[in-house]
Design a protein around this motif. Structure first.
Motif, PDB file in Angstrom:
ATOM      1  N   LEU A 342     -22.473   5.850  11.976  1.00  0.00           N
ATOM      2  CA  LEU A 342     -22.915   7.184  12.082  1.00  0.00           C
ATOM      3  C   LEU A 342     -21.426   8.032  12.105  1.00  0.00           C
ATOM      4  O   LEU A 342     -21.445   9.055  11.581  1.00  0.00           O
ATOM      5  CB  LEU A 342     -24.043   7.527  13.179  1.00  0.00           C
ATOM      6  N   ASN A 343     -20.893   7.565  12.864  1.00  0.00           N
ATOM      7  CA  ASN A 343     -19.474   8.356  12.812  1.00  0.00           C
ATOM      8  C   ASN A 343     -18.911   8.224  11.487  1.00  0.00           C
ATOM      9  O   ASN A 343     -17.974   9.094  11.260  1.00  0.00           O
ATOM     10  CB  ASN A 343     -18.636   7.776  14.117  1.00  0.00           C
ATOM     11  N   LEU A 344     -18.806   7.364  10.863  1.00  0.00           N
ATOM     12  CA  LEU A 344     -18.214   7.113   9.509  1.00  0.00           C
ATOM     13  C   LEU A 344     -18.874   8.098   8.516  1.00  0.00           C
ATOM     14  O   LEU A 344     -17.980   8.624   7.795  1.00  0.00           O
ATOM     15  CB  LEU A 344     -18.282   5.921   8.949  1.00  0.00           C
ATOM     16  N   ALA A 345     -20.001   8.480   8.904  1.00  0.00           N
ATOM     17  CA  ALA A 345     -20.643   9.269   7.861  1.00  0.00           C
ATOM     18  C   ALA A 345     -20.669  10.898   8.348  1.00  0.00           C
ATOM     19  O   ALA A 345     -20.803  11.686   7.468  1.00  0.00           O
ATOM     20  CB  ALA A 345     -22.248   9.023   7.678  1.00  0.00           C
ATOM     21  N   ASP A 346     -20.406  11.217   9.568  1.00  0.00           N
ATOM     22  CA  ASP A 346     -20.334  12.594  10.062  1.00  0.00           C
ATOM     23  C   ASP A 346     -19.327  13.247   9.784  1.00  0.00           C
ATOM     24  O   ASP A 346     -18.000  12.515   9.066  1.00  0.00           O
ATOM     25  CB  ASP A 346     -20.758  12.807  11.486  1.00  0.00           C
ATOM     26  N   ALA A 347     -19.074  14.467  10.089  1.00  0.00           N
ATOM     27  CA  ALA A 347     -17.622  15.185   9.785  1.00  0.00           C
ATOM     28  C   ALA A 347     -16.646  15.245  10.513  1.00  0.00           C
ATOM     29  O   ALA A 347     -15.778  15.687  10.750  1.00  0.00           O
ATOM     30  CB  ALA A 347     -18.369  16.735   9.529  1.00  0.00           C
ATOM     31  N   ASP A 348     -17.004  14.420  11.864  1.00  0.00           N
ATOM     32  CA  ASP A 348     -15.970  14.355  12.751  1.00  0.00           C
ATOM     33  C   ASP A 348     -15.227  13.321  12.675  1.00  0.00           C
ATOM     34  O   ASP A 348     -15.092  12.546  11.340  1.00  0.00           O
ATOM     35  CB  ASP A 348     -16.858  14.037  14.237  1.00  0.00           C
ATOM     36  N   THR A 349     -14.008  12.863  13.318  1.00  0.00           N
ATOM     37  CA  THR A 349     -13.042  12.090  13.283  1.00  0.00           C
ATOM     38  C   THR A 349     -13.400  10.794  13.246  1.00  0.00           C
ATOM     39  O   THR A 349     -14.413  10.412  13.956  1.00  0.00           O
ATOM     40  CB  THR A 349     -11.967  12.504  14.322  1.00  0.00           C
ATOM     41  N   TYR A 350     -13.253   9.871  12.329  1.00  0.00           N
ATOM     42  CA  TYR A 350     -13.576   8.324  12.343  1.00  0.00           C
ATOM     43  C   TYR A 350     -12.804   7.701  13.176  1.00  0.00           C
ATOM     44  O   TYR A 350     -11.417   7.525  12.858  1.00  0.00           O
ATOM     45  CB  TYR A 350     -13.366   8.109  10.888  1.00  0.00           C
ATOM     46  N   TYR A 351     -13.325   7.042  14.067  1.00  0.00           N
ATOM     47  CA  TYR A 351     -12.449   6.364  15.374  1.00  0.00           C
ATOM     48  C   TYR A 351     -12.218   4.757  15.017  1.00  0.00           C
ATOM     49  O   TYR A 351     -11.277   4.238  15.731  1.00  0.00           O
ATOM     50  CB  TYR A 351     -13.046   6.633  16.653  1.00  0.00           C
ATOM     51  N   ASN A 352     -12.570   4.149  13.899  1.00  0.00           N
ATOM     52  CA  ASN A 352     -12.610   2.891  13.397  1.00  0.00           C
ATOM     53  C   ASN A 352     -12.789   2.049  14.670  1.00  0.00           C
ATOM     54  O   ASN A 352     -11.888   1.125  14.755  1.00  0.00           O
ATOM     55  CB  ASN A 352     -11.335   2.851  13.005  1.00  0.00           C
ATOM     56  N   THR A 353     -13.890   2.123  15.346  1.00  0.00           N
ATOM     57  CA  THR A 353     -14.140   1.200  16.478  1.00  0.00           C
ATOM     58  C   THR A 353     -15.415   0.974  16.365  1.00  0.00           C
ATOM     59  O   THR A 353     -16.239   1.955  16.321  1.00  0.00           O
ATOM     60  CB  THR A 353     -13.391   1.582  17.828  1.00  0.00           C
ATOM     61  N   TRP A 354     -16.158  -0.098  17.043  1.00  0.00           N
ATOM     62  CA  TRP A 354     -17.421  -0.669  17.154  1.00  0.00           C
ATOM     63  C   TRP A 354     -18.031   0.074  18.479  1.00  0.00           C
ATOM     64  O   TRP A 354     -19.189   0.265  18.539  1.00  0.00           O
ATOM     65  CB  TRP A 354     -17.569  -2.000  17.168  1.00  0.00           C
ATOM     66  N   HIS A 355     -17.198   0.476  19.555  1.00  0.00           N
ATOM     67  CA  HIS A 355     -17.898   0.780  20.771  1.00  0.00           C
ATOM     68  C   HIS A 355     -17.409   2.165  21.044  1.00  0.00           C
ATOM     69  O   HIS A 355     -15.987   2.268  21.013  1.00  0.00           O
ATOM     70  CB  HIS A 355     -17.642  -0.134  22.009  1.00  0.00           C
ATOM     71  N   ILE A 356     -17.963   3.123  21.630  1.00  0.00           N
ATOM     72  CA  ILE A 356     -17.533   4.309  22.304  1.00  0.00           C
ATOM     73  C   ILE A 356     -16.894   3.971  23.435  1.00  0.00           C
ATOM     74  O   ILE A 356     -17.447   3.010  24.195  1.00  0.00           O
ATOM     75  CB  ILE A 356     -18.629   5.221  22.727  1.00  0.00           C
ATOM     76  N   HIS A 357     -15.515   4.395  23.681  1.00  0.00           N
ATOM     77  CA  HIS A 357     -14.859   4.055  24.794  1.00  0.00           C
ATOM     78  C   HIS A 357     -15.358   4.566  26.108  1.00  0.00           C
ATOM     79  O   HIS A 357     -14.667   5.249  26.940  1.00  0.00           O
ATOM     80  CB  HIS A 357     -13.483   4.270  24.674  1.00  0.00           C
TER      81      HIS A 357
END
Length: 456
Positions: A342-357
Protein backbone atom coordinates in the motif's frame (compact mmCIF):
# COMPACT_ATOMS: atom_id res chain seq x y z
CA UNK A 1 36.32 -37.99 33.52
CA UNK A 2 33.89 -40.76 32.55
CA UNK A 3 32.01 -40.18 35.80
CA UNK A 4 31.69 -36.44 35.04
CA UNK A 5 30.39 -37.14 31.52
CA UNK A 6 27.85 -39.60 32.92
CA UNK A 7 26.75 -37.05 35.53
CA UNK A 8 26.30 -34.42 32.81
CA UNK A 9 24.29 -36.83 30.65
CA UNK A 10 22.07 -37.74 33.60
CA UNK A 11 21.48 -34.03 34.31
CA UNK A 12 20.59 -33.41 30.66
CA UNK A 13 18.10 -36.28 30.64
CA UNK A 14 16.58 -35.07 33.89
CA UNK A 15 16.07 -31.57 32.45
CA UNK A 16 15.42 -32.51 28.83
CA UNK A 17 12.48 -30.08 28.50
CA UNK A 18 14.67 -27.21 29.61
CA UNK A 19 17.38 -28.27 27.14
CA UNK A 20 14.94 -28.40 24.23
CA UNK A 21 13.57 -24.96 25.13
CA UNK A 22 17.05 -23.46 25.27
CA UNK A 23 17.94 -24.93 21.89
CA UNK A 24 14.72 -23.43 20.51
CA UNK A 25 15.69 -19.97 21.78
CA UNK A 26 19.08 -20.42 20.11
CA UNK A 27 17.42 -21.44 16.82
CA UNK A 28 15.01 -18.51 16.94
CA UNK A 29 17.88 -16.09 17.58
CA UNK A 30 19.95 -17.11 14.58
CA UNK A 31 16.83 -17.37 12.39
CA UNK A 32 15.90 -13.67 12.57
CA UNK A 33 12.24 -13.13 11.71
CA UNK A 34 12.09 -16.79 10.66
CA UNK A 35 10.16 -18.72 8.03
CA UNK A 36 7.14 -21.00 8.69
CA UNK A 37 9.04 -24.16 7.77
CA UNK A 38 12.16 -23.50 9.88
CA UNK A 39 10.25 -22.12 12.88
CA UNK A 40 7.56 -24.78 12.44
CA UNK A 41 10.09 -27.60 12.57
CA UNK A 42 11.60 -26.27 15.79
CA UNK A 43 8.14 -25.67 17.24
CA UNK A 44 7.05 -29.22 16.37
CA UNK A 45 9.89 -30.46 18.55
CA UNK A 46 8.65 -28.18 21.34
CA UNK A 47 5.12 -29.56 20.95
CA UNK A 48 6.36 -33.15 20.98
CA UNK A 49 8.27 -32.37 24.17
CA UNK A 50 5.19 -30.78 25.69
CA UNK A 51 3.12 -33.90 25.04
CA UNK A 52 5.25 -35.69 27.63
CA UNK A 53 4.32 -33.20 30.35
CA UNK A 54 1.48 -33.65 32.78
CA UNK A 55 0.05 -30.58 34.48
CA UNK A 56 0.87 -26.90 34.09
CA UNK A 57 0.11 -23.81 36.12
CA UNK A 58 -0.25 -20.91 33.71
CA UNK A 59 -1.67 -17.39 33.76
CA UNK A 60 -4.72 -17.63 31.51
CA UNK A 61 -5.08 -13.85 31.45
CA UNK A 62 -1.92 -13.77 29.35
CA UNK A 63 -2.30 -17.09 27.55
CA UNK A 64 -5.85 -16.44 26.33
CA UNK A 65 -5.19 -12.94 24.86
CA UNK A 66 -2.07 -14.34 23.20
CA UNK A 67 -4.16 -17.16 21.68
CA UNK A 68 -6.75 -14.62 20.52
CA UNK A 69 -4.04 -12.50 18.87
CA UNK A 70 -2.69 -15.54 17.03
CA UNK A 71 -6.16 -16.67 15.93
CA UNK A 72 -7.04 -13.23 14.58
CA UNK A 73 -3.73 -13.09 12.74
CA UNK A 74 -4.40 -16.45 11.12
CA UNK A 75 -7.89 -15.35 10.06
CA UNK A 76 -6.47 -12.16 8.55
CA UNK A 77 -3.90 -14.27 6.69
CA UNK A 78 -6.64 -16.52 5.30
CA UNK A 79 -8.73 -13.57 4.11
CA UNK A 80 -5.65 -12.07 2.42
CA UNK A 81 -3.95 -15.13 0.93
CA UNK A 82 -6.49 -17.96 1.01
CA UNK A 83 -4.40 -19.91 3.55
CA UNK A 84 -3.22 -19.46 7.15
CA UNK A 85 0.53 -19.39 6.50
CA UNK A 86 0.98 -15.99 4.88
CA UNK A 87 1.25 -13.88 8.03
CA UNK A 88 3.78 -13.40 10.79
CA UNK A 89 1.54 -15.11 13.35
CA UNK A 90 2.44 -18.40 11.63
CA UNK A 91 5.90 -18.05 13.16
CA UNK A 92 4.88 -16.16 16.31
CA UNK A 93 2.76 -19.14 17.38
CA UNK A 94 6.05 -20.56 18.64
CA UNK A 95 5.91 -18.00 21.46
CA UNK A 96 2.64 -19.50 22.74
CA UNK A 97 4.20 -22.97 22.89
CA UNK A 98 7.33 -21.64 24.60
CA UNK A 99 5.28 -19.82 27.24
CA UNK A 100 3.17 -22.91 27.90
CA UNK A 101 6.28 -25.07 28.23
CA UNK A 102 7.70 -22.58 30.74
CA UNK A 103 4.56 -23.15 32.79
CA UNK A 104 5.40 -26.87 32.85
CA UNK A 105 8.74 -26.24 34.58
CA UNK A 106 9.14 -26.03 38.33
CA UNK A 107 10.56 -22.89 39.96
CA UNK A 108 14.14 -24.18 39.98
CA UNK A 109 14.05 -25.16 36.32
CA UNK A 110 12.52 -21.81 35.35
CA UNK A 111 15.34 -19.96 37.11
CA UNK A 112 17.94 -22.14 35.41
CA UNK A 113 16.26 -21.60 32.04
CA UNK A 114 16.31 -17.82 32.48
CA UNK A 115 19.96 -17.83 33.44
CA UNK A 116 20.95 -20.10 30.56
CA UNK A 117 19.12 -17.79 28.14
CA UNK A 118 21.07 -14.83 29.54
CA UNK A 119 24.27 -16.85 29.16
CA UNK A 120 23.32 -17.52 25.53
CA UNK A 121 22.92 -13.76 25.08
CA UNK A 122 26.45 -13.43 26.45
CA UNK A 123 27.64 -15.87 23.76
CA UNK A 124 25.87 -13.72 21.14
CA UNK A 125 27.63 -10.64 22.53
CA UNK A 126 31.02 -12.39 22.51
CA UNK A 127 30.51 -13.56 18.92
CA UNK A 128 29.60 -10.01 17.91
CA UNK A 129 32.66 -8.57 19.64
CA UNK A 130 34.97 -11.00 17.84
CA UNK A 131 33.21 -10.14 14.57
CA UNK A 132 33.75 -6.42 15.23
CA UNK A 133 37.44 -6.89 16.04
CA UNK A 134 38.01 -8.92 12.89
CA UNK A 135 36.38 -6.24 10.74
CA UNK A 136 38.20 -3.46 12.59
CA UNK A 137 41.60 -5.02 11.84
CA UNK A 138 40.55 -5.34 8.20
CA UNK A 139 39.52 -1.69 8.04
CA UNK A 140 35.81 -2.38 7.54
CA UNK A 141 34.29 -2.00 11.02
CA UNK A 142 30.74 -0.73 11.26
CA UNK A 143 27.74 -0.93 13.57
CA UNK A 144 27.55 -4.35 15.18
CA UNK A 145 24.77 -6.61 13.88
CA UNK A 146 26.15 -9.94 15.08
CA UNK A 147 24.17 -13.13 14.79
CA UNK A 148 20.90 -11.25 14.38
CA UNK A 149 22.25 -9.44 11.31
CA UNK A 150 20.70 -6.11 12.32
CA UNK A 151 22.19 -3.59 14.81
CA UNK A 152 18.78 -2.49 16.12
CA UNK A 153 17.60 -6.08 16.65
CA UNK A 154 20.87 -7.01 18.36
CA UNK A 155 20.70 -3.86 20.48
CA UNK A 156 17.33 -4.60 22.05
CA UNK A 157 18.27 -8.29 22.35
CA UNK A 158 21.22 -7.27 24.55
CA UNK A 159 19.07 -4.78 26.48
CA UNK A 160 16.56 -7.52 27.30
CA UNK A 161 19.44 -9.80 28.31
CA UNK A 162 20.93 -7.13 30.60
CA UNK A 163 17.63 -6.63 32.41
CA UNK A 164 17.23 -10.40 32.65
CA UNK A 165 20.69 -10.65 34.18
CA UNK A 166 19.86 -7.88 36.65
CA UNK A 167 16.57 -9.51 37.67
CA UNK A 168 17.81 -13.09 38.01
CA UNK A 169 21.46 -12.51 38.95
CA UNK A 170 23.03 -15.00 41.38
CA UNK A 171 24.06 -13.86 44.84
CA UNK A 172 27.69 -13.14 45.63
CA UNK A 173 28.05 -16.37 47.61
CA UNK A 174 26.12 -18.65 45.26
CA UNK A 175 28.49 -21.46 44.21
CA UNK A 176 28.97 -23.06 40.81
CA UNK A 177 30.44 -22.17 37.41
CA UNK A 178 27.21 -20.71 35.98
CA UNK A 179 26.76 -18.12 38.76
CA UNK A 180 30.46 -17.24 38.47
CA UNK A 181 30.06 -16.61 34.73
CA UNK A 182 26.87 -14.60 35.15
CA UNK A 183 28.46 -12.32 37.76
CA UNK A 184 31.01 -11.28 35.13
CA UNK A 185 28.73 -11.05 32.10
CA UNK A 186 27.40 -7.52 32.55
CA UNK A 187 30.30 -5.56 30.97
CA UNK A 188 30.33 -7.84 27.92
CA UNK A 189 26.61 -7.28 27.28
CA UNK A 190 26.87 -3.50 27.69
CA UNK A 191 30.03 -3.12 25.61
CA UNK A 192 28.50 -5.09 22.74
CA UNK A 193 25.32 -3.03 23.11
CA UNK A 194 27.34 0.17 22.69
CA UNK A 195 28.90 -1.18 19.49
CA UNK A 196 25.45 -1.47 17.90
CA UNK A 197 24.97 2.31 18.16
CA UNK A 198 21.24 1.58 18.24
CA UNK A 199 19.72 4.79 19.57
CA UNK A 200 16.32 3.14 19.99
CA UNK A 201 17.92 0.47 22.16
CA UNK A 202 19.71 3.13 24.22
CA UNK A 203 16.40 4.92 24.78
CA UNK A 204 14.79 1.60 25.75
CA UNK A 205 17.63 0.91 28.19
CA UNK A 206 17.17 4.37 29.74
CA UNK A 207 13.40 3.78 30.06
CA UNK A 208 13.92 0.45 31.81
CA UNK A 209 16.51 2.00 34.13
CA UNK A 210 14.10 4.82 34.97
CA UNK A 211 11.45 2.22 35.81
CA UNK A 212 13.89 0.43 38.12
CA UNK A 213 14.91 3.69 39.81
CA UNK A 214 11.27 4.64 40.37
CA UNK A 215 10.57 1.21 41.85
CA UNK A 216 13.55 1.51 44.22
CA UNK A 217 12.34 4.97 45.23
CA UNK A 218 8.89 3.62 46.02
CA UNK A 219 10.18 0.67 48.06
CA UNK A 220 13.37 1.94 49.70
CA UNK A 221 13.27 5.73 49.96
CA UNK A 222 15.24 8.32 48.06
CA UNK A 223 18.68 7.82 49.71
CA UNK A 224 18.90 4.10 49.01
CA UNK A 225 17.31 4.54 45.56
CA UNK A 226 19.82 7.26 44.65
CA UNK A 227 22.76 5.11 45.73
CA UNK A 228 21.55 2.08 43.77
CA UNK A 229 20.76 4.16 40.69
CA UNK A 230 24.20 5.76 40.71
CA UNK A 231 25.88 2.35 40.96
CA UNK A 232 23.78 1.07 38.06
CA UNK A 233 24.56 4.10 35.90
CA UNK A 234 28.25 4.04 36.82
CA UNK A 235 28.64 0.45 35.65
CA UNK A 236 26.72 1.18 32.46
CA UNK A 237 28.82 4.27 31.77
CA UNK A 238 32.10 2.39 32.15
CA UNK A 239 31.14 -0.64 30.05
CA UNK A 240 29.29 1.28 27.33
CA UNK A 241 31.96 3.96 27.30
CA UNK A 242 34.46 1.22 26.52
CA UNK A 243 32.31 0.10 23.58
CA UNK A 244 31.98 3.67 22.25
CA UNK A 245 35.77 4.13 22.54
CA UNK A 246 36.32 0.85 20.69
CA UNK A 247 34.00 1.96 17.87
CA UNK A 248 35.65 5.38 17.67
CA UNK A 249 39.11 3.79 17.57
CA UNK A 250 38.13 1.45 14.75
CA UNK A 251 36.31 4.04 12.64
CA UNK A 252 37.88 7.44 13.34
CA UNK A 253 41.58 6.75 13.96
CA UNK A 254 44.46 5.23 12.04
CA UNK A 255 45.23 2.70 14.76
CA UNK A 256 42.40 0.13 14.64
CA UNK A 257 44.73 -2.45 16.20
CA UNK A 258 44.32 -0.56 19.48
CA UNK A 259 40.89 -2.22 19.68
CA UNK A 260 42.76 -5.35 20.75
CA UNK A 261 44.10 -3.47 23.77
CA UNK A 262 40.59 -2.32 24.62
CA UNK A 263 39.32 -5.88 24.23
CA UNK A 264 42.01 -7.07 26.66
CA UNK A 265 40.85 -4.36 29.07
CA UNK A 266 37.28 -5.66 28.71
CA UNK A 267 38.43 -9.17 29.65
CA UNK A 268 40.20 -7.77 32.72
CA UNK A 269 37.10 -5.75 33.60
CA UNK A 270 34.95 -8.88 33.39
CA UNK A 271 37.34 -10.78 35.65
CA UNK A 272 37.27 -7.97 38.25
CA UNK A 273 33.59 -7.02 37.90
CA UNK A 274 32.45 -8.30 41.33
CA UNK A 275 35.28 -6.32 42.97
CA UNK A 276 34.28 -3.23 40.97
CA UNK A 277 30.71 -3.62 42.22
CA UNK A 278 31.93 -3.72 45.82
CA UNK A 279 34.13 -0.68 45.14
CA UNK A 280 31.08 1.32 44.06
CA UNK A 281 29.21 0.17 47.17
CA UNK A 282 32.05 1.26 49.45
CA UNK A 283 32.65 4.60 47.69
CA UNK A 284 29.30 6.10 46.62
CA UNK A 285 31.09 9.34 45.66
CA UNK A 286 32.92 7.42 42.92
CA UNK A 287 29.61 6.04 41.67
CA UNK A 288 28.17 9.56 41.46
CA UNK A 289 31.23 10.84 39.59
CA UNK A 290 31.04 7.99 37.08
CA UNK A 291 27.35 8.66 36.62
CA UNK A 292 28.24 12.14 35.45
CA UNK A 293 30.71 10.52 33.05
CA UNK A 294 27.75 8.69 31.55
CA UNK A 295 26.47 12.00 30.13
CA UNK A 296 29.71 12.30 28.14
CA UNK A 297 29.22 8.76 26.82
CA UNK A 298 25.70 9.66 25.67
CA UNK A 299 26.99 12.81 23.94
CA UNK A 300 29.72 10.78 22.23
CA UNK A 301 27.19 8.34 20.76
CA UNK A 302 25.19 11.19 19.24
CA UNK A 303 28.42 12.68 17.87
CA UNK A 304 29.43 9.39 16.25
CA UNK A 305 25.99 8.82 14.71
CA UNK A 306 24.37 12.21 14.00
CA UNK A 307 22.07 10.65 11.37
CA UNK A 308 20.00 9.11 14.17
CA UNK A 309 17.98 12.33 14.50
CA UNK A 310 16.97 12.24 10.84
CA UNK A 311 16.21 8.52 11.14
CA UNK A 312 13.88 9.18 14.07
CA UNK A 313 12.06 11.90 12.09
CA UNK A 314 11.61 9.45 9.20
CA UNK A 315 10.10 6.89 11.56
CA UNK A 316 7.62 9.43 12.86
CA UNK A 317 6.60 10.11 9.28
CA UNK A 318 6.26 6.35 8.69
CA UNK A 319 3.93 6.09 11.70
CA UNK A 320 1.84 8.93 10.29
CA UNK A 321 1.54 6.97 7.03
CA UNK A 322 0.57 3.83 8.95
CA UNK A 323 -2.12 5.67 10.88
CA UNK A 324 -3.82 6.57 7.62
CA UNK A 325 -4.52 2.84 7.06
CA UNK A 326 -5.54 1.98 10.63
CA UNK A 327 -9.29 2.24 10.00
CA UNK A 328 -9.35 0.84 6.45
CA UNK A 329 -10.40 -2.52 7.90
CA UNK A 330 -10.60 -2.18 11.69
CA UNK A 331 -11.75 -5.77 12.22
CA UNK A 332 -9.06 -7.80 10.40
CA UNK A 333 -6.70 -5.12 9.12
CA UNK A 334 -5.37 -4.66 5.61
CA UNK A 335 -3.68 -8.08 5.80
CA UNK A 336 -0.24 -9.36 6.84
CA UNK A 337 2.63 -7.80 4.87
CA UNK A 338 0.21 -5.63 2.88
CA UNK A 339 1.20 -2.24 4.32
CA UNK A 340 4.42 -2.18 2.30
CA UNK A 341 2.49 -2.72 -0.93
CA UNK A 342 0.00 0.00 0.00
CA UNK A 343 2.84 2.36 0.85
CA UNK A 344 4.47 1.59 -2.50
CA UNK A 345 1.29 2.57 -4.34
CA UNK A 346 0.29 5.68 -2.36
CA UNK A 347 1.53 9.22 -2.93
CA UNK A 348 3.54 9.26 0.31
CA UNK A 349 7.25 8.52 0.76
CA UNK A 350 8.14 4.88 0.09
CA UNK A 351 9.97 3.56 3.16
CA UNK A 352 11.18 0.25 1.69
CA UNK A 353 10.52 -1.83 4.82
CA UNK A 354 8.07 -4.59 5.65
CA UNK A 355 7.07 -3.27 9.08
CA UNK A 356 5.94 0.08 10.37
CA UNK A 357 8.51 1.08 12.98
CA UNK A 358 5.93 0.95 15.72
CA UNK A 359 5.04 -2.68 16.35
CA UNK A 360 1.68 -1.97 18.02
CA UNK A 361 0.61 0.30 15.19
CA UNK A 362 1.76 -2.26 12.64
CA UNK A 363 -0.34 -4.98 14.28
CA UNK A 364 -3.37 -2.68 14.32
CA UNK A 365 -2.94 -1.79 10.63
CA UNK A 366 -2.30 -5.29 9.29
CA UNK A 367 -4.26 -7.53 11.70
CA UNK A 368 -6.95 -5.17 12.97
CA UNK A 369 -7.92 -3.45 16.19
CA UNK A 370 -9.10 -6.62 18.03
CA UNK A 371 -5.65 -8.20 17.54
CA UNK A 372 -4.05 -5.00 18.83
CA UNK A 373 -6.41 -5.02 21.82
CA UNK A 374 -5.43 -8.62 22.63
CA UNK A 375 -1.75 -7.65 22.78
CA UNK A 376 -2.49 -4.62 24.95
CA UNK A 377 -4.53 -6.78 27.37
CA UNK A 378 -1.67 -9.29 27.68
CA UNK A 379 0.82 -6.47 28.29
CA UNK A 380 -1.43 -4.84 30.90
CA UNK A 381 -1.73 -8.16 32.71
CA UNK A 382 2.06 -8.52 32.75
CA UNK A 383 2.30 -5.17 34.56
CA UNK A 384 -0.56 -6.02 36.90
CA UNK A 385 1.24 -9.16 38.06
CA UNK A 386 4.11 -6.98 39.37
CA UNK A 387 6.67 -9.51 38.20
CA UNK A 388 10.33 -9.45 39.01
CA UNK A 389 11.49 -8.01 35.68
CA UNK A 390 8.92 -5.42 34.69
CA UNK A 391 11.79 -3.05 33.86
CA UNK A 392 12.94 -5.34 31.06
CA UNK A 393 9.39 -5.56 29.74
CA UNK A 394 9.15 -1.75 29.85
CA UNK A 395 12.36 -1.42 27.83
CA UNK A 396 11.09 -3.86 25.20
CA UNK A 397 7.74 -2.06 24.96
CA UNK A 398 9.39 1.35 24.57
CA UNK A 399 11.67 0.00 21.84
CA UNK A 400 8.69 -1.38 19.93
CA UNK A 401 7.07 2.03 19.92
CA UNK A 402 9.85 3.09 17.51
CA UNK A 403 11.11 -0.18 16.00
CA UNK A 404 10.13 -3.73 15.04
CA UNK A 405 11.90 -6.05 17.53
CA UNK A 406 8.58 -7.76 18.35
CA UNK A 407 8.81 -9.55 14.99
CA UNK A 408 12.30 -10.97 15.66
CA UNK A 409 11.56 -14.29 17.35
CA UNK A 410 14.89 -14.56 19.17
CA UNK A 411 14.48 -11.27 21.03
CA UNK A 412 10.82 -11.87 21.87
CA UNK A 413 11.57 -15.42 23.03
CA UNK A 414 14.34 -14.04 25.26
CA UNK A 415 11.84 -11.53 26.63
CA UNK A 416 9.40 -14.35 27.48
CA UNK A 417 12.18 -16.29 29.17
CA UNK A 418 13.40 -13.38 31.31
CA UNK A 419 10.13 -11.60 32.11
CA UNK A 420 7.49 -14.31 31.84
CA UNK A 421 6.36 -15.77 35.16
CA UNK A 422 3.49 -18.02 34.05
CA UNK A 423 3.01 -19.61 37.47
CA UNK A 424 2.47 -16.28 39.23
CA UNK A 425 -1.30 -15.88 39.45
CA UNK A 426 -1.65 -18.99 37.32
CA UNK A 427 -4.45 -21.51 36.90
CA UNK A 428 -3.71 -25.22 37.02
CA UNK A 429 -4.44 -27.00 33.75
CA UNK A 430 -5.06 -30.73 33.71
CA UNK A 431 -2.83 -33.18 31.86
CA UNK A 432 -5.45 -33.66 29.13
CA UNK A 433 -5.82 -29.88 28.60
CA UNK A 434 -2.05 -29.36 28.38
CA UNK A 435 -1.57 -32.20 25.92
CA UNK A 436 -4.55 -31.09 23.84
CA UNK A 437 -3.04 -27.60 23.46
CA UNK A 438 0.32 -29.01 22.39
CA UNK A 439 -1.40 -31.38 19.95
CA UNK A 440 -3.47 -28.59 18.36
CA UNK A 441 -0.42 -26.38 17.91
CA UNK A 442 1.59 -29.32 16.62
CA UNK A 443 -1.01 -29.89 13.90
CA UNK A 444 -0.94 -26.19 13.12
CA UNK A 445 2.87 -26.16 12.69
CA UNK A 446 2.72 -29.26 10.48
CA UNK A 447 0.15 -27.46 8.32
CA UNK A 448 2.36 -24.37 8.03
CA UNK A 449 5.37 -26.48 7.02
CA UNK A 450 3.40 -28.28 4.31
CA UNK A 451 1.82 -25.12 2.90
CA UNK A 452 5.09 -23.17 2.95
CA UNK A 453 6.96 -25.90 1.10
CA UNK A 454 4.15 -26.30 -1.40
CA UNK A 455 4.20 -22.57 -2.13
CA UNK A 456 7.99 -22.53 -2.38
Amino acid sequence: MVRQIKAGADCLLEHYVLAVMLLAVVAFTVGGVGSPDAVGTTSLILCATGLSRREAEVDLRILCPLAAYLALGHISSYVTYGHFTGGFTATQSALFVLYLLMACLDAGEQLLFRRLCVLWAGCVAAHGLVQFLRKALGGGAGRLGGLLGNPNALGIFLVVAWFGLTAWAPGEDEPGPLPALLRRLEPLLLTALALTLSMGSFVALAAGMAFMAADWLRREGWRAALARTCRMLAKAALAMGLGVLMYFTARRTGIPWFCLVLAAYLLALMAMWPQFHRFLQDLPQAAMAMTAFGALVAAATVFIRPSSIATFAERLDMMRNGLSYLLDDPLLGVGPYQWRLLNLADADTYYNTWHIHNALLHVGVELGLPALAALVIAAARAYQKRGRNRAGFTAFLVHNLMDTSFFYLGGTALLLATTGEPNRGGTRLSTSAVRALFAVFGIQFAYHICVWRALS
